[in-house]
Motif scaffolding. Structure first.
Motif, PDB file in Angstrom:
ATOM      1  N   UNK A 125      40.546  34.627  52.577  1.00  7.76           N
ATOM      2  CA  UNK A 125      41.398  34.789  53.712  1.00  7.76           C
ATOM      3  C   UNK A 125      42.832  33.963  53.482  1.00  7.76           C
ATOM      4  N   UNK A 126      42.765  33.047  52.757  1.00 12.12           N
ATOM      5  CA  UNK A 126      43.955  32.264  52.412  1.00 12.12           C
ATOM      6  C   UNK A 126      44.991  33.363  51.571  1.00 12.12           C
ATOM      7  N   UNK A 127      44.350  33.938  50.844  1.00 17.29           N
ATOM      8  CA  UNK A 127      45.328  34.829  49.808  1.00 17.29           C
ATOM      9  C   UNK A 127      45.922  35.931  50.801  1.00 17.29           C
ATOM     10  N   UNK A 128      45.123  36.499  51.594  1.00 19.56           N
ATOM     11  CA  UNK A 128      45.613  37.336  52.618  1.00 19.56           C
ATOM     12  C   UNK A 128      46.566  36.837  53.549  1.00 19.56           C
ATOM     13  N   UNK A 129      46.275  35.794  54.173  1.00 25.37           N
ATOM     14  CA  UNK A 129      47.199  35.315  55.227  1.00 25.37           C
ATOM     15  C   UNK A 129      48.572  34.703  54.767  1.00 25.37           C
ATOM     16  N   UNK A 130      48.657  34.224  53.272  1.00 20.96           N
ATOM     17  CA  UNK A 130      49.669  33.849  52.936  1.00 20.96           C
ATOM     18  C   UNK A 130      50.216  34.795  51.662  1.00 20.96           C
ATOM     19  N   UNK A 131      49.814  36.057  51.933  1.00 18.25           N
ATOM     20  CA  UNK A 131      49.997  37.265  50.873  1.00 18.25           C
ATOM     21  C   UNK A 131      51.736  37.330  50.589  1.00 18.25           C
ATOM     22  N   UNK A 132      52.496  37.086  51.610  1.00 21.83           N
ATOM     23  CA  UNK A 132      53.895  37.221  51.207  1.00 21.83           C
ATOM     24  C   UNK A 132      54.636  35.670  50.899  1.00 21.83           C
ATOM     25  N   UNK A 177      44.089  31.565  42.502  1.00 22.68           N
ATOM     26  CA  UNK A 177      43.886  31.031  41.382  1.00 22.68           C
ATOM     27  C   UNK A 177      42.628  30.073  41.154  1.00 22.68           C
ATOM     28  N   UNK A 178      42.556  29.298  42.189  1.00 29.93           N
ATOM     29  CA  UNK A 178      41.335  28.320  42.427  1.00 29.93           C
ATOM     30  C   UNK A 178      40.193  29.296  42.581  1.00 29.93           C
ATOM     31  N   UNK A 179      40.376  30.295  43.355  1.00 38.16           N
ATOM     32  CA  UNK A 179      39.302  31.146  43.601  1.00 38.16           C
ATOM     33  C   UNK A 179      38.546  31.577  42.265  1.00 38.16           C
ATOM     34  N   UNK A 180      39.637  31.924  41.430  1.00 40.35           N
ATOM     35  CA  UNK A 180      38.976  32.754  40.259  1.00 40.35           C
ATOM     36  C   UNK A 180      38.364  31.461  39.318  1.00 40.35           C
ATOM     37  N   UNK A 181      38.970  30.455  39.417  1.00 39.79           N
ATOM     38  CA  UNK A 181      38.582  29.405  38.371  1.00 39.79           C
ATOM     39  C   UNK A 181      37.124  28.932  38.837  1.00 39.79           C
ATOM     40  N   UNK A 182      36.890  29.061  40.146  1.00 42.27           N
ATOM     41  CA  UNK A 182      35.486  28.848  40.850  1.00 42.27           C
ATOM     42  C   UNK A 182      34.480  30.080  40.586  1.00 42.27           C
ATOM     43  N   UNK A 183      34.903  31.342  40.607  1.00 42.38           N
ATOM     44  CA  UNK A 183      34.153  32.416  40.736  1.00 42.38           C
ATOM     45  C   UNK A 183      34.937  33.432  39.856  1.00 42.38           C
ATOM     46  N   UNK A 184      34.783  33.680  38.803  1.00 42.78           N
ATOM     47  CA  UNK A 184      35.582  34.527  38.142  1.00 42.78           C
ATOM     48  C   UNK A 184      35.754  35.907  38.606  1.00 42.78           C
ATOM     49  N   UNK A 185      34.733  36.289  39.308  1.00 39.76           N
ATOM     50  CA  UNK A 185      34.307  37.639  39.774  1.00 39.76           C
ATOM     51  C   UNK A 185      35.420  37.915  40.633  1.00 39.76           C
ATOM     52  N   UNK A 186      36.234  37.122  41.288  1.00 36.30           N
ATOM     53  CA  UNK A 186      37.392  37.574  41.995  1.00 36.30           C
ATOM     54  C   UNK A 186      38.639  38.051  41.300  1.00 36.30           C
ATOM     55  N   UNK A 204      54.035  40.113  41.903  1.00 33.50           N
ATOM     56  CA  UNK A 204      54.021  39.649  40.452  1.00 33.50           C
ATOM     57  C   UNK A 204      54.009  38.361  40.426  1.00 33.50           C
ATOM     58  N   UNK A 205      54.671  37.475  41.184  1.00 32.70           N
ATOM     59  CA  UNK A 205      54.884  36.237  41.056  1.00 32.70           C
ATOM     60  C   UNK A 205      53.361  35.466  41.507  1.00 32.70           C
ATOM     61  N   UNK A 206      53.053  36.148  42.595  1.00 35.41           N
ATOM     62  CA  UNK A 206      51.515  35.566  43.174  1.00 35.41           C
ATOM     63  C   UNK A 206      50.746  35.667  41.681  1.00 35.41           C
ATOM     64  N   UNK A 207      50.509  36.959  41.314  1.00 37.27           N
ATOM     65  CA  UNK A 207      49.489  37.027  40.064  1.00 37.27           C
ATOM     66  C   UNK A 207      49.635  36.211  38.839  1.00 37.27           C
ATOM     67  N   UNK A 208      51.144  36.085  38.681  1.00 40.80           N
ATOM     68  CA  UNK A 208      51.385  35.076  37.576  1.00 40.80           C
ATOM     69  C   UNK A 208      51.044  33.342  37.848  1.00 40.80           C
ATOM     70  N   UNK A 209      51.195  33.026  39.186  1.00 40.70           N
ATOM     71  CA  UNK A 209      50.711  31.915  39.339  1.00 40.70           C
ATOM     72  C   UNK A 209      48.952  31.536  39.706  1.00 40.70           C
ATOM     73  N   UNK A 210      48.411  32.831  40.080  1.00 44.56           N
ATOM     74  CA  UNK A 210      46.897  32.931  40.169  1.00 44.56           C
ATOM     75  C   UNK A 210      46.525  32.882  38.771  1.00 44.56           C
ATOM     76  N   UNK A 211      46.976  33.385  37.813  1.00 38.79           N
ATOM     77  CA  UNK A 211      46.605  33.430  36.224  1.00 38.79           C
ATOM     78  C   UNK A 211      46.858  32.042  35.897  1.00 38.79           C
ATOM     79  N   UNK A 212      47.957  31.570  36.048  1.00 41.74           N
ATOM     80  CA  UNK A 212      48.534  30.100  35.432  1.00 41.74           C
ATOM     81  C   UNK A 212      47.486  29.069  35.979  1.00 41.74           C
ATOM     82  N   UNK A 213      47.089  29.211  37.378  1.00 38.77           N
ATOM     83  CA  UNK A 213      46.044  28.078  38.004  1.00 38.77           C
ATOM     84  C   UNK A 213      44.824  28.236  37.391  1.00 38.77           C
ATOM     85  N   UNK A 214      44.260  29.523  37.044  1.00 40.85           N
ATOM     86  CA  UNK A 214      42.980  29.760  36.508  1.00 40.85           C
ATOM     87  C   UNK A 214      42.756  29.119  35.412  1.00 40.85           C
TER      88      UNK A 214
END
Length: 282
Positions: free
Chosen positions: A75-82, A92-101, A114-124
């Motif tokens: 929900x947070x990822x969608x709410x703050x998608x921009x 990033x934290x979601x994937x770290x907890x459940x890689x299935x995301x 792209x920046x959101x994807x990069x941050x997600x990967x880095x946080x994971x």
């Protein structure tokens, strides 16, 4: 079998007495689930009432399962998608907890975030690496094997709602089950990309979420609390589609074959998605 970040998230709670731990777990789980709806703009109390009666919801808060955290983070990822930092951190934290995301990172890329994807990967990577380092990387090399063994045990003894387990139950070998799972997940993810190119963010996000379930070899009923996220996005006020997951109560009836109950569960998910897409206005 969760990655170390989940253990560190739960560790402070071990200081509480059991009765308080149970209370905190239930209250925090309900707050996370209802908070996800609130973040997505749902203000109709009837939506909360119906959502509270879904079998996946009840299982999730009764178990204080990570599914409630996953639902909130989606929900947070969608709410703050921009807002690429916040969306990236949430996923990033979601994937770290459940890689299935991980398919949601593909959604970020497909929608040019792209920046959101990069941050997600880095946080994971950072979260998993640091938490594993704190335990001396114990079990790191054997972890993939552990997940594989878990999949075998859960599929054989207590089959869930995944495509993988459904194909196995039909008597197919594990290799074919894996192939069918990959094809189904890839088809959903490709559809997500196509909708992204058409500028339909909601449909793209929804299909990426369904792809999460398609790719995952183990799917339990409480995972499906995540269906509330696209429902809240499309229908923030009560509509008939909110009641469709109540059919999962029939899944809990032990008097009829498990194969039919699983088919019913697949049909419920498909009907929810179809109903949301059919409700779109030009």
């Amino acid at each position: 079998v969760y990655p170390p970040p989940a253990a560190f998230l739960a560790a402070p709670l071990t200081l509480l007495p059991e009765w308080l731990l149970e209370l905190v777990g239930v209250v925090a789980s309900v707050a996370a689930l209802f908070g996800a709806l609130w973040l997505l703009g749902v203000r109709d109390p009837r939506c909360y009432a119906v959502f509270a009666l879904w079998p996946p919801t009840i299982l999730a808060w009764q178990n204080a399962n990570l599914s409630v955290v996953v639902t909130l983070l989606c929900a947070l990822a969608w709410r703050f998608r921009d807002s690429w930092p916040r969306a990236g951190y949430a996923m990033g934290f979601g994937i770290a907890l459940k890689i299935l995301l991980w398919p949601l990172v593909v959604w970020f890329l497909a929608t040019r975030r792209v920046w959101a994807a990069a941050v997600a990967a880095a946080i994971t990577v950072t979260s998993v690496a640091l938490s594993w380092a704190m335990i001396g990387f114990s079990g790191l090399t054997s972890y993939p094997g552990l997940l594989g063994r878990l999949t075998e045990i859960e599929t054989e003894d207590t089959p869930g709602l995944s495509i993988y387990s459904a194909v196995i139950e039909l008597g197919a070998p594990a290799g074919l089950a894996q192939l069918v799972t990959l094809v189904a997940g890839a088809a959903l993810l490709a559809s997500s990309v196509l909708f992204a190119r058409k500028g339909d963010d909601r449909a793209s996000f929804t299909l990426a979420l369904v792809a999460v379930f398609a790719f995952t070899p183990i799917v339990w009923l409480h995972y499906l609390t995540v269906l509330a996220v696209p429902l809240a996005i499309y229908r923030p006020r009560l509509a008939g589609v909110w009641a469709i997951p109540l059919v999962f109560w029939a899944y809990a009836l032990p008097a009829w074959p498990y194969e039919l109950r699983k088919a019913l569960a697949f049909a419920v998910v498909a009907l929810v998605v179809w109903s949301l897409f059919a409700s779109q206005r030009p």
